[in-house]
Design an enzyme around this catalytic site. Structure first.
Site, PDB file in Angstrom:
ATOM      1  N   ASP A 146       3.269  52.880  13.412  1.00 20.40           N
ATOM      2  CA  ASP A 146       4.070  51.724  13.844  1.00 20.40           C
ATOM      3  C   ASP A 146       3.660  51.366  15.268  1.00 20.40           C
ATOM      4  O   ASP A 146       2.990  52.149  15.951  1.00 20.40           O
ATOM      5  CB  ASP A 146       5.566  52.038  13.778  1.00 20.40           C
ATOM      6  CG  ASP A 146       5.960  53.211  14.665  1.00 20.40           C
ATOM      7  OD1 ASP A 146       5.220  54.230  14.661  1.00 20.40           O
ATOM      8  OD2 ASP A 146       6.977  53.131  15.382  1.00 20.40           O
ATOM      9  N   GLU A 188       8.049  55.954  15.124  1.00 19.36           N
ATOM     10  CA  GLU A 188       7.986  56.627  16.428  1.00 19.36           C
ATOM     11  C   GLU A 188       8.507  55.740  17.541  1.00 19.36           C
ATOM     12  O   GLU A 188       9.277  56.171  18.405  1.00 19.36           O
ATOM     13  CB  GLU A 188       6.545  57.064  16.725  1.00 19.36           C
ATOM     14  CG  GLU A 188       6.439  58.084  17.854  1.00 19.36           C
ATOM     15  CD  GLU A 188       6.305  57.477  19.244  1.00 19.36           C
ATOM     16  OE1 GLU A 188       6.366  58.234  20.217  1.00 19.36           O
ATOM     17  OE2 GLU A 188       6.164  56.254  19.373  1.00 19.36           O
TER      18      GLU A 188
HETATM   19  C1  LIG Z   1      11.171  54.948  21.118  1.00 23.85           C
HETATM   20  N1  LIG Z   1      11.230  55.678  22.326  1.00 23.85           N
HETATM   21  C2  LIG Z   1      12.306  55.681  23.125  1.00 23.85           C
HETATM   22  N2  LIG Z   1      12.084  56.490  24.091  1.00 23.85           N
HETATM   23  C3  LIG Z   1      10.841  56.988  23.949  1.00 23.85           C
HETATM   24  C4  LIG Z   1      10.300  56.462  22.838  1.00 23.85           C
HETATM   25  C5  LIG Z   1       8.952  56.736  22.287  1.00 23.85           C
HETATM   26  C6  LIG Z   1       7.807  56.063  22.949  1.00 23.85           C
HETATM   27  N3  LIG Z   1       6.641  56.777  22.575  1.00 23.85           N
HETATM   28  C7  LIG Z   1       7.901  56.047  24.450  1.00 23.85           C
HETATM   29  O1  LIG Z   1       7.547  57.001  25.090  1.00 23.85           O
HETATM   30  O2  LIG Z   1       8.316  55.049  25.005  1.00 23.85           O
HETATM   31  N1  BAL Z   2       1.829  56.933  23.507  1.00 20.89           N
HETATM   32  C1  BAL Z   2       2.928  57.616  24.109  1.00 20.89           C
HETATM   33  C2  BAL Z   2       4.137  57.707  23.218  1.00 20.89           C
HETATM   34  C3  BAL Z   2       4.425  56.376  22.662  1.00 20.89           C
HETATM   35  O1  BAL Z   2       4.755  55.443  23.401  1.00 20.89           O
HETATM   36  O2  BAL Z   2       4.232  56.149  21.460  1.00 20.89           O
HETATM   37 ZN   LIG Z   3       4.234  53.878  22.132  1.00 21.66          ZN
HETATM   38 ZN   LIG Z   4       2.586  56.402  20.477  1.00 23.73          ZN
END
Ligand SMILES: Cn1cncc1C[C@H](N)C(=O)O
Ligand code: BAL
Ligand SMILES: [Zn+2]
Ligand SMILES: [Zn+2]
Length: 474
Positions: free
Chosen positions: A100, A165
């Protein structure tokens, strides 16, 4: 080395690999809202088809439903659990990734269409190119390279590929617990490639921050109101919300919620020395990001505030008028969105209490008749690896083989919500093996991955399979 034919194959196939990334990027698998989850499901199907072509067994594991903030119950996209043919003599590697993406619109200020992978000066621009479609494909292509050359893959391989994710990986924590004794039981190593280097040098990542994401809802009237008629005589929801949001963090970046900073593990002398030893080009960082002035002046402080201190960011306000033009309305209900990155020794459930209590107190002081609601839909803990785990030896050797240098040992400021969960539930060794460049612009306009990182990254993964198999068996 014995890997040379594989590296040669990867080089020769690179245009084909770029073409596949183009097909993947073309699917707008934005997980942020249920309206586009059908695209997420399509993306998962395409991923599963590719794994099947490599001979994998696929299960689409159901992870149930999610209650949305409007009360609606929506069925979540499934999670792919897959396994290639197994040889009990070999160690088993489980690869996690997500297909995603964050939302993207050309109008946000992209130079090229976000869903049309476009190559300019060796960079492949497109939403998800780096986060995380490029790396997931690189794993699949590393497997493909062995198979195309009829070489045995030196490890058993499992995949966990999800499509939620970027929305917090809802349901995957429960699935991990349910499958701990089955899917995870024969896993020796877990690897995640979903982050970036900090320079032109490859890196191994041993820690990520967690994240607590908050909704602050202020509800006023039954409908939007004319500001000429009601303005001046009512408590406006937006005014309440702005005051609350403005009380969260000061102009120096300090979080103002009581208790948050006190919980953070103190910086040790040893740690401080380690930061001094990290090669990080502040000027290049400024140039890549276009930031002219940071909150801190030294590379040590900037990295510490990216990796080992919490940060609070305000992301947006749902329900606020945000279109061009002037609409003289008083919005009836607004939802502020902010998040606090988590570091050791913070505890998301404590943070939830601290934030809720603080906002309720401030709101009470305003004597507003409006309704306040604070919720925390995502509470992900930070993750720290055991760097003496042999998996880090394999990672280092693989980097040396492909890039001819020693990797940086780094942390990651962003969050892979499931990382800590995998560690706590399965107790397995986890490493992060990033292939994204420092200037990839994840979540930004003009996200990209360089062709070189994509192709060298594929070789890195192929070499990592080999190096894992060379470790003393567990
Ligand atoms: C969906 N989300 C919310 N907090 C962190 C995330 C995951 C995402 N990978 C980020 O680091 O931003
Ligand atoms: N790439 C770091 C975690 C995320 O934002 O999906
Ligand atoms: Zn991301
Ligand atoms: Zn990511």
């Amino acid at each position: 080395s014995g890997l040379d034919p594989i590296f040669k194959y990867i080089d020769e196939q690179q245009n084909e690999f770029v073409q596949r990334l183009k097909e993947w990027v073309a699917i707008p698998s934005d997980s942020s809202e249920p309206q586009t989850w059908d695209k997420v499901v399509r993306m998962l199907n395409v991923t599963a088809d590719k794994i099947k072509m490599l001979g994998g067994n696929i299960e689409f594991a159901d992870v149930g439903s999610q209650r949305m903030s409007n009360g609606q119950l929506v069925h979540l996209p499934p999670v792919i659990l897959a396994e290639l043919k197994k040889d009990p003599k070999k160690p088993t590697l489980c690869i996690y990734g997500h297909v995603d993406v964050q939302p993207a619109k050309k109008e946000d200020g992209w130079t090229t269409d976000p869903y049309t992978l476009t190559e300019i000066n060796g960079n492949l621009y497109g939403r998800g190119a780096s986060d995380n479609k490029g790396p997931v494909l690189a794993w699949l292509h590393a497997v493909e390279a062995y198979q195309a050359l009829k070489q045995e893959i030196p490890v058993n391989i499992k995949f966990i590929i999800e499509g939620m994710e970027e929305a917090g990986s809802n349901g995957l924590d429960t699935l991990t617990e349910q499958r701990n004794m089955t899917f995870f039981s024969d896993v020796d190593y877990i690897v995640i490639s979903d982050n970036i280097w900090i320079s032109k040098k490859p890196a191994l990542t041993y820690a990520t921050r967690g994240n607590c994401f908050f909704f602050v809802e202020v509800e006023g009237q039954k409908q939007d109101m004319h500001s000429g008629v009601f303005g001046g005589s009512i408590h406006e929801a937006m005014t309440d919300l702005i005051a609350l949001l403005d009380s969260l963090v000061d102009s120096r970046g300090r979080i103002l919620v009581p208790g948050i900073n006190e919980a953070v593990a103190p910086l040790t002398e040893e740690e401080e020395k380690r930061y001094q030893g990290i090669e990080f080009d502040l000027e290049a960082h400024k140039k890549d990001s276009g930031v002219t002035k940071f909150l801190y002046d030294t590379k040590e402080e900037i990295l510490q505030h990216r990796w080992r201190y919490p940060s609070l960011s305000i992301h947006g306000i749902e329900g606020a008028f945000s279109d061009p033009g002037s609409k003289t309305v008083i919005p009836r209900k607004v939802i502020g969105k902010f998040s606090i990155r988590q570091v050791p020794n913070m505890d998301p459930s404590e943070v939830e209490k601290q934030v809720t209590k603080y906002l309720q107190k401030l709101f009470a002081e305003r004597n507003s008749p409006n309704q306040l609601k604070v919720t925390m839909p995502i509470g992900a803990k930070p993750w720290v690896a055991n760097v003496s785990d042999p998996q880090f030896v394999a990672g280092r050797r693989a980097v040396q083989t492909v890039f001819g240098v020693d990797p940086d040992l780094i942390c990651e400021g962003s969050t892979i919500p499931i990382a800590r969960n995998f560690q706590d539930v399965t107790g397995k060794s986890i490493i992060m093996l990033p292939i994204g460049g420092a200037d990839d612009g994840e979540h930004s306009q003009n996200e990209k991955m360089s062709r070189s990182n994509y192709i060298q990254g594929t070789k890195l993964f192929a070499a990592f399979f080999y190096e894992l198999s060379q470790l003393p068996q567990k």
